[in-house]
Every structure is written in C-alpha cells, then in structure tokens.
Design a protein around this motif. Structure first.
Motif, mmCIF file in Angstrom:
data_model
loop_
_atom_site.group_PDB
_atom_site.id
_atom_site.type_symbol
_atom_site.label_atom_id
_atom_site.label_comp_id
_atom_site.label_asym_id
_atom_site.label_seq_id
_atom_site.Cartn_x
_atom_site.Cartn_y
_atom_site.Cartn_z
ATOM 1 N N SER A 1 9.900 4.534 -3.775
ATOM 2 C CA SER A 1 10.452 4.252 -2.460
ATOM 3 C C SER A 1 9.575 3.186 -1.802
ATOM 4 O O SER A 1 8.495 2.851 -2.297
ATOM 5 N N GLU A 2 10.023 2.653 -0.668
ATOM 6 C CA GLU A 2 9.233 1.626 0.011
ATOM 7 C C GLU A 2 7.884 2.187 0.467
ATOM 8 O O GLU A 2 6.851 1.518 0.366
ATOM 9 N N GLU A 3 7.881 3.427 0.967
ATOM 10 C CA GLU A 3 6.621 4.032 1.400
ATOM 11 C C GLU A 3 5.687 4.238 0.212
ATOM 12 O O GLU A 3 4.475 3.994 0.306
ATOM 13 N N GLU A 4 6.251 4.687 -0.924
ATOM 14 C CA GLU A 4 5.429 4.896 -2.115
ATOM 15 C C GLU A 4 4.898 3.572 -2.651
ATOM 16 O O GLU A 4 3.773 3.500 -3.149
ATOM 17 N N ARG A 5 5.715 2.513 -2.544
ATOM 18 C CA ARG A 5 5.280 1.199 -3.018
ATOM 19 C C ARG A 5 4.065 0.717 -2.223
ATOM 20 O O ARG A 5 3.088 0.214 -2.790
ATOM 21 N N GLU A 6 4.106 0.866 -0.894
ATOM 22 C CA GLU A 6 2.974 0.452 -0.057
ATOM 23 C C GLU A 6 1.726 1.263 -0.392
ATOM 24 O O GLU A 6 0.621 0.725 -0.478
ATOM 25 N N LEU A 7 1.913 2.579 -0.596
ATOM 26 C CA LEU A 7 0.778 3.435 -0.929
ATOM 27 C C LEU A 7 0.203 3.062 -2.288
ATOM 28 O O LEU A 7 -1.019 3.017 -2.472
ATOM 29 N N SER B 1 -1.885 -0.051 -2.024
ATOM 30 C CA SER B 1 -3.126 0.188 -1.291
ATOM 31 C C SER B 1 -4.147 0.896 -2.178
ATOM 32 O O SER B 1 -5.342 0.582 -2.144
ATOM 33 N N TYR C 1 6.368 3.411 -10.687
ATOM 34 C CA TYR C 1 6.467 1.951 -10.562
ATOM 35 C C TYR C 1 7.071 1.351 -11.827
ATOM 36 O O TYR C 1 7.933 0.473 -11.770
#
Length: 328
Positions: A19-25, A28, A13
């Motif tokens: 990536s977008e998936e990693e950002r959401e994870l 969370s 970060y």
C-alpha cells in the motif's frame, strides 16, 4: 521487530502489493543506517537466488551502480570467484526484482553514477477515471482505483510503464522502442495496438485482452502471443495462465464510455468492481450470493438502481449508509 517488518515489506514490494503507507515505511527503513546489515542480507539473498540467469537487459549506468553496491556487500574473496557474465546477469535480475529499492539503497551508500530517473505517478481514486497522453502520443485510459508510473526516460531510452489496476491502451507505433507494460507478474510487449490490462492488487487473476494488433505477454518462464480477440487469464495463486477467446470485445472497453459492465462474473468480483466504480465499501453477509454469476450493462446509473436490478434476479436485500453498502 522492525527487522521482521522490513522482511515482510520486502516480500510485498517484490510482489507489488505494498500500500502507499507501506511503501513509505519500506523506503524509510531501507534508508535507516540501523538496518544496513539486514538490507545487505536481503540483497545478498536475492543475489544468490538469481545466479542461474545468464542475460537480462541493464544499462551501463545501472551496472556500475549495482556493482558498487555489491562490492560493498560481498567479500573480496567471494567477488574474485564470480564469473563476469554471471555477475551482470544476477545484478540485472536484482535490478528487475528489487526495482527502485535497489537504486534507493545505492544512493544511501553514496555509490557513484547518475541519479535515479524521476518517476511520474498518476493515480485515480475510487469513482474516478483519467485519460492520459504519454510523451510519444500513446493514450491510456486509467480506470478507478488505478496507479500508473513511468520514468522521465520514457520515449528516450525505452517505453516502459508500470500499472496497478485497470487501463485501456492505444499505443503509438514505434518499432525501435516496443511498448512494455509491467503489471505485477505480467510483462506485456507491443509495437502498436489497442488492448486492456486488468491487474488490481486485491484480485487473484490478471487479464490482458487484445482488441487490435499483436502483443506478447511474459510471466515467470512462460510467454504467450495474443491475436486480436484473445485474452490471457493469469492466476496469481497457481502461477498458471490460459489464452482464451474474447466473447465480446466491446466489453473490455465499455468502462471508458462510463458503462459499468459484468460479463458472467461471480458476485464477489462484481462487488469489487462496484466498490471501485462508486467509491464505496460493500459488505456481503449472504455467502451463497458470492459465487452467483451476473451479466449486464449499466450506464449513468446510481448504485441503488444497479443493486435493484441485480437483486431482482437473485433475491437479496441491501441497505446503504453513506459510503457503506450492506447486502444480505
């Protein structure tokens, strides 16, 4: 396992390579009470790393929010020993380094203060380009595979945007509020001008090319002022930069005119540009081809026609299967 993952995502970060998936994870995990102590440790580590800073811009609301977060993390005895200016310097650095994550965490622990600014995000898929008009009238041409973000405070408190990918800017003049582009390790400051920024997450080099006006580009502890016809080349691996003359100023704006252009670039870079331009995945089995350099301009041509022309000078063959290109 997830604590190790949180550490890894935190590092990515800060380098803006999520990536977008990693950002959401990442967000969370950040808001999960189960990892509250680990999140506090990450903030504390960042706090220690930034104690040597003396000044950094931060709004009063931001100071209150970060102060409240740190008050929950630091012991009373440790807080008393801190000098007040150093506190805000470190807090400001945390805000810059941790970005939206620190604001998100501050909300999770229910700190007082106004809500975090709403962020507008504009994306382009591979093979797609967009022309964007900002609230101040500035124009941005976003190339394929790009991401542009700006807060609803844009043109009110500041004119700051974040870019991942490539974009060409035509900035409306405003001496009171300089235009700032954050692109990974680079910060580009401008009053009114036209310039191109290339900062894809998978590239080892970042570029800012100035067409008209004047800009200042900051990175790490260095700062460079560009003149029209100059570009800065920043190496993400060595953390070094160089200011070089632009041999062909038109090259940096050709993509806006639907012209795919290469200017003495290695085939590894050419393949990366073509992937974004055509929305394909290119597999290069001919390793000797990767370091060969290519120059050319191609307007409104399908990928097979471009590959035909390139192969004539380098004797390679290819085949296309749907959105997969195999070169040998």
């Amino acid at each position: 396992m997830n604590e190790t993952l949180l550490q890894t995502l935190f590092k990515k970060y800060r380098s803006q390579t999520l990536s977008e998936e990693e950002r959401e994870l990442f967000f969370s995990l950040l808001g999960n009470p189960e990892y509250k102590e680990r999140v506090e440790e990450l903030i504390r580590e960042l706090w220690k790393d930034t104690e040597h800073f003396e000044n950094a811009p931060l709004t009063s609301a931001g100071k209150k929010r970060i102060a409240s977060v740190m008050a929950r993390i630091e012991s009373p005895e440790r807080r008393v020993k801190r000098r007040f200016p150093a506190f805000w310097a470190a807090a400001a650095s945390i805000a810059l380094g941790f970005g939206l994550a620190i604001l998100y965490y501050a909300q999770q622990v229910k700190t007082p203060g106004p809500e975090a600014p709403h962020v507008t995000e504009i994306k382009t898929n591979y093979g797609e380009k967009k022309k964007i008009t900002l609230p101040d009238g500035s124009l941005i041409y976003l190339n394929a595979g790009g991401v542009l973000r700006y807060a609803n405070t844009y043109n009110k408190q500041n004119r700051e945007i974040e870019l991942i990918g490539e974009a060409f800017f035509e900035v409306a003049p405003d001496k009171a509020r300089p235009f700032v582009v954050r692109s990974q390790e680079l910060r580009t400051y401008v009053l009114g001008t036209s310039f191109n920024v290339r900062a894809f997450g998978d590239d080892d080099h970042l570029f800012v090319a100035l067409i008209t006006g004047s800009v200042r580009v900051d990175h790490d502890s260095s700062s460079s002022v560009l003149k029209p016809g100059e570009k800065i080349n920043y190496n993400k691996l060595t953390k070094e930069s160089s200011v070089l003359p632009i041999n062909d100023k038109d090259y940096w704006g050709l993509w806006r005119k639907e012209v795919l252009a290469f200017n003495g670039q290695r085939f590894a870079e050419v393949a990366s540009l073509m992937e974004k331009w055509y929305g394909v995945k290119i597999h290069v089995n001919n390793r000797s081809l990767l370091n060969r350099r290519f120059t050319g301009e191609f307007k409104d041509l399908p990928i097979n026609k471009v590959l035909d022309m390139l192969s004539k000078s380098s004797s390679f063959s290819y085949r296309i299967e749907k959105n997969q290109v195999y070169i040998k």
